[in-house]
Design an enzyme around this catalytic site. Structure first.
Site, PDB file in Angstrom:
ATOM      1  N   VAL A  14       0.895  -1.233   0.097  1.00 21.24           N
ATOM      2  CA  VAL A  14      -0.055   0.014   0.009  1.00 21.24           C
ATOM      3  C   VAL A  14       0.920   1.079   0.137  1.00 21.24           C
ATOM      4  CG1 VAL A  14      -1.829   1.349   1.324  1.00 21.24           C
ATOM      5  CG2 VAL A  14      -1.806  -1.054   1.206  1.00 21.24           C
ATOM      6  N   LYS A 105      -7.197  -1.886   8.992  1.00 20.71           N
ATOM      7  CA  LYS A 105      -8.821  -2.388   9.356  1.00 20.71           C
ATOM      8  C   LYS A 105      -8.810  -3.117  10.892  1.00 20.71           C
ATOM      9  CE  LYS A 105      -7.110  -5.125   6.662  1.00 20.71           C
ATOM     10  NZ  LYS A 105      -6.860  -5.851   5.249  1.00 20.71           N
ATOM     11  N   VAL A 132     -11.292  -0.596   4.482  1.00 19.82           N
ATOM     12  CA  VAL A 132     -12.201  -1.931   4.027  1.00 19.82           C
ATOM     13  C   VAL A 132     -12.490  -1.631   2.565  1.00 19.82           C
ATOM     14  CG1 VAL A 132     -14.788  -2.414   4.382  1.00 19.82           C
ATOM     15  CG2 VAL A 132     -13.637  -1.289   6.469  1.00 19.82           C
ATOM     16  N   ILE A 136     -12.963   0.316  -3.295  1.00 23.70           N
ATOM     17  CA  ILE A 136     -14.248   0.916  -3.219  1.00 23.70           C
ATOM     18  C   ILE A 136     -14.378   1.928  -1.982  1.00 23.70           C
ATOM     19  CG2 ILE A 136     -16.850   0.210  -2.954  1.00 23.70           C
ATOM     20  CD1 ILE A 136     -15.946  -2.566  -3.121  1.00 23.70           C
ATOM     21  N   GLY A 187       0.454 -15.573  -5.045  1.00 24.47           N
ATOM     22  CA  GLY A 187       0.672 -14.288  -4.183  1.00 24.47           C
ATOM     23  C   GLY A 187      -0.681 -13.819  -3.763  1.00 24.47           C
ATOM     24  N   ASP A 201     -10.341 -11.235   8.734  1.00 23.66           N
ATOM     25  CA  ASP A 201     -10.038 -10.027   8.023  1.00 23.66           C
ATOM     26  C   ASP A 201     -11.406  -9.469   7.809  1.00 23.66           C
ATOM     27  OD1 ASP A 201      -8.353  -8.414   6.081  1.00 23.66           O
ATOM     28  OD2 ASP A 201     -10.038  -9.147   4.980  1.00 23.66           O
ATOM     29  N   LYS A 205     -13.489  -5.704   8.996  1.00 23.11           N
ATOM     30  CA  LYS A 205     -14.083  -5.025   8.060  1.00 23.11           C
ATOM     31  C   LYS A 205     -15.597  -4.584   8.296  1.00 23.11           C
ATOM     32  CE  LYS A 205     -10.678  -6.241   4.571  1.00 23.11           C
ATOM     33  NZ  LYS A 205     -10.350  -7.089   3.377  1.00 23.11           N
ATOM     34  N   GLY A 302      -4.526  -4.500  -3.290  1.00 16.69           N
ATOM     35  CA  GLY A 302      -3.589  -3.929  -4.265  1.00 16.69           C
ATOM     36  C   GLY A 302      -3.175  -2.707  -4.219  1.00 16.69           C
TER      37      GLY A 302
HETATM   38  N1  NAP Z   1      -2.179  -5.203   0.905  1.00 19.07           N
HETATM   39  C1  NAP Z   1      -3.392  -4.631   0.448  1.00 19.07           C
HETATM   40  O1  NAP Z   1      -3.912  -4.614  -0.633  1.00 19.07           O
HETATM   41  C2  NAP Z   1      -4.138  -4.022   1.285  1.00 19.07           C
HETATM   42  C3  NAP Z   1      -5.789  -3.356   1.223  1.00 19.07           C
HETATM   43  C4  NAP Z   1      -6.310  -2.753   2.117  1.00 19.07           C
HETATM   44  C5  NAP Z   1      -5.693  -2.432   3.247  1.00 19.07           C
HETATM   45  N2  NAP Z   1      -4.424  -2.877   3.710  1.00 19.07           N
HETATM   46  C6  NAP Z   1      -3.845  -2.447   4.804  1.00 19.07           C
HETATM   47  O2  NAP Z   1      -2.766  -1.694   4.734  1.00 19.07           O
HETATM   48  C7  NAP Z   1      -1.592  -1.660   5.561  1.00 19.07           C
HETATM   49  C8  NAP Z   1      -0.337  -2.130   4.957  1.00 19.07           C
HETATM   50  O3  NAP Z   1      -0.523  -3.492   4.357  1.00 19.07           O
HETATM   51  P1  NAP Z   1       0.476  -3.709   3.279  1.00 19.07           P
HETATM   52  O4  NAP Z   1      -0.025  -4.976   2.466  1.00 19.07           O
HETATM   53  O5  NAP Z   1       1.126  -2.641   2.560  1.00 19.07           O
HETATM   54  O6  NAP Z   1       1.657  -4.457   4.047  1.00 19.07           O
HETATM   55  P2  NAP Z   1       3.171  -4.900   3.725  1.00 19.07           P
HETATM   56  O7  NAP Z   1       3.178  -5.026   2.410  1.00 19.07           O
HETATM   57  O8  NAP Z   1       3.533  -5.838   4.866  1.00 19.07           O
HETATM   58  O9  NAP Z   1       3.994  -3.518   4.209  1.00 19.07           O
HETATM   59  C9  NAP Z   1       4.265  -3.303   5.414  1.00 19.07           C
HETATM   60  C10 NAP Z   1       5.533  -1.973   5.432  1.00 19.07           C
HETATM   61  O10 NAP Z   1       5.706  -1.394   7.013  1.00 19.07           O
HETATM   62  C11 NAP Z   1       6.639  -1.619   7.239  1.00 19.07           C
HETATM   63  N3  NAP Z   1       6.966  -1.659   8.606  1.00 19.07           N
HETATM   64  C12 NAP Z   1       6.238  -2.603   9.303  1.00 19.07           C
HETATM   65  N4  NAP Z   1       6.737  -2.225  10.631  1.00 19.07           N
HETATM   66  C13 NAP Z   1       7.529  -1.022  10.647  1.00 19.07           C
HETATM   67  C14 NAP Z   1       7.871  -0.121  11.592  1.00 19.07           C
HETATM   68  N5  NAP Z   1       7.701  -0.607  12.819  1.00 19.07           N
HETATM   69  N6  NAP Z   1       8.533   0.901  11.060  1.00 19.07           N
HETATM   70  C15 NAP Z   1       8.803   1.470   9.917  1.00 19.07           C
HETATM   71  N7  NAP Z   1       8.182   0.404   9.054  1.00 19.07           N
HETATM   72  C16 NAP Z   1       7.413  -0.645   9.357  1.00 19.07           C
HETATM   73  C17 NAP Z   1       7.433  -2.507   6.285  1.00 19.07           C
HETATM   74  O11 NAP Z   1       8.814  -2.500   6.212  1.00 19.07           O
HETATM   75  P3  NAP Z   1      10.043  -3.454   6.163  1.00 19.07           P
HETATM   76  O12 NAP Z   1       9.469  -4.207   4.824  1.00 19.07           O
HETATM   77  O13 NAP Z   1      11.118  -2.535   5.966  1.00 19.07           O
HETATM   78  O14 NAP Z   1      10.050  -4.348   7.242  1.00 19.07           O
HETATM   79  C18 NAP Z   1       6.631  -2.558   5.007  1.00 19.07           C
HETATM   80  O15 NAP Z   1       7.543  -1.654   4.125  1.00 19.07           O
HETATM   81  C19 NAP Z   1      -2.182  -2.830   6.514  1.00 19.07           C
HETATM   82  O16 NAP Z   1      -2.891  -2.351   7.679  1.00 19.07           O
HETATM   83  C20 NAP Z   1      -3.180  -3.659   5.639  1.00 19.07           C
HETATM   84  O17 NAP Z   1      -4.132  -4.108   6.338  1.00 19.07           O
HETATM   85  C21 NAP Z   1      -3.684  -3.460   2.849  1.00 19.07           C
END
Ligand code: NAP
Length: 433
Positions: A14, A105, A132, A136, A187, A201, A205, A302
């Protein structure tokens, strides 16, 4: 007008999507806002090893404290996820009087209302559109688009991984385990898939959407939750025979007795718009007392779809910072949330699909029908597709609307029968869509 500055903490899916949109779409964003939305600081734990090719004036740090304390950062985007570091980051941002945009969330479902209270006291803003149904804009819809209505029912397909798995089972007749393995390889599913396939999850939401739609603060663990692990390809065959399909449905119904909330697989008539939601897509269907039915559809996750939600929140908050907005709209659509315990799902009334796997012998249907009759449940149909495995013979009974309480009692009694290969499996058949 002077630019508004953003600090992004978390540069995973994200965070990187958000940064890309803020960079590539900067001109459009500035045209819409009338001022620039500028990235001032970037943070992820591994940033030293992955330094980004961005302007030298942008701080790159592994320490989120530097971002929340940065004097020029106006808005902090918390995109790390989880409930520990993320909570500290948001608390830190509020302490430094920075507005917060989050996609989290889990944290928002757990304690978003308290965080909002503190945000109000600090005079800053909190926005969480991406938390959420990623792409959307359902928060905006409930917060503003249809806020004049009184929501009575909300159904959502809110977990893309589960929907992908279910629609793959439906299309190819593969088993849950095989589809899950493929989804992990591609993935679409995490190595530990529990949060997705066991419904947790989706439950977070639903807790957030229920707060927005009904103004109630709901503890996620109070929501009845059941995942999709028991769904077999043959359930889709039977569902199709009945003119239905199966989806993991997040449901919220306002009844005379109170609000019933559940996350569970359910049969939906194939003719309904929700039944057409395929693959990793999400959808939310809302019924209001006045405006009646509205439907929202799009990508649930995504980098780019979720990034759009985060950037749009950043723009909204930036406008409020620059232009002022004394009547800010609460991120929960209500000035204050009530403390609420949903009424037990056992009070729900529905038709049910009951699937059995038995070692065949005479009299099985009669014994099951006897249990249903004792509980005053009216049997609607018995379906049996051809099968030559007499040691594991599936069939389905559908029953007319009854209470979940009666169904559970009947299932418990039926489970004692020694002809069953596994305990009976029940799903509600949604008919009010
Ligand atoms: N993925 C989706 O499509 C999606 C959709 C809707 C909502 N979300 C929400 O968006 C949020 C992020 O999701 P994501 O999928 O982007 O997660 P992710 O790919 O796992 O990325 C998490 C990021 O946070 C960094 N991080 C973690 N702990 C940290 C800390 N203490 N200090 C600094 N950086 C830190 C990680 O850094 P390092 O890699 O360097 O450790 C990484 O860059 C979550 O709350 C998720 O539920 C995600």
């Amino acid at each position: 007008m002077q630019a508004v500055n953003v600090g992004i903490i978390g540069l995973g899916n994200v965070g990187s999507g958000t940064l890309a949109i803020l960079t590539e779409n900067a001109e459009q964003i500035a045209l819409k806002l009338g001022f620039q939305l500028r990235v001032k600081a970037l943070c992820s734990r591994s940033i030293a090893a992955n330094r980004l090719a961005v302007d030298d004036s942008i701080v790159q740090t592994a320490d989120w404290r530097e971002v929340v304390a940065h004097p020029e950062v106006d808005i902090v985007a918390e995109l790390v996820g989880g409930t520990t570091d993320a909570r500290e980051i948001i608390d830190g941002a509020i302490a430094h009087k920075k507005s917060v945009v989050t996609a989290n969330k889990e944290l928002m479902a757990l304690c978003g209302a308290e965080i909002w209270d503190r945000a109000i006291s600090a005079g800053i803003n909190l926005a969480m559109e991406a938390s959420v149904a990623g792409g959307i804009p359902i928060h905006s819809v409930l917060r503003e688009g249809i806020s004049g209505d009184r929501v009575t029912t909300l159904y959502g397909i809110l977990n893309g991984t589960s929907n992908y798995i279910l629609t793959e089972i439906e299309k190819h007749g593969s088993s849950f385990d095989d589809v899950l393995k493929d989804a992990q390889r591609l993935g679409y599913a995490e190595a530990d898939p529990s949060a997705d396939v066991d419904g947790y999850d989706a439950r977070s939401k639903l807790a957030i959407l229920a707060a927005l739609a009904f103004g109630e603060k709901i503890t996620p663990s109070d929501i009845y939750t059941e995942g999709i692990r028991r769904i077999l390809p043959l359930d889709f065959q039977y569902a199709h025979k009945l003119g239905h399909t199966i989806r993991l449905i997040c449901g919220a119904h306002q009844t005379h007795a109170g609000l019933i909330l559940s996350v569970r697989p359910a049969l939906l008539p194939q003719s309904t718009i929700l039944a057409g939601v395929q693959g990793a897509y999400n959808a939310v269907w809302v019924r209001g007392k006045y405006g009646e039915d509205t439907f929202y559809y799009g990508r649930g996750a995504g980098a780019s779809p979720t990034g759009v939600a985060v950037v749009s929140d950043l723009m909204r908050v930036a406008r409020e910072i620059r232009c002022g907005s004394p009547e800010r709209v609460s991120p929960f659509a209500h000035e204050r949330l009530g403390e609420y315990k949903p009424i037990p799902v056992t009070l729900q009334h529905s038709a049910y699909y009951l699937r059995f796997r038995v070692m065949d012998r005479p009299g099985i249907i009669a014994s099951l029908a006897r249990v249903l009759a004792e509980k005053e449940i009216s049997l609607e149909a018995v379906l049996q597709l051809p099968s030559d495995n007499r040691r594991d013979l599936p069939f389905v009974i559908t029953v007319e609307p009854t209470s979940e309480h009666s169904i559970r009692e009947a299932l418990q009694e039926m489970s004692a029968h020694d002809f069953l290969v596994e305990p009976p499996f029940a799903m509600p058949m949604e008919r009010s869509l």
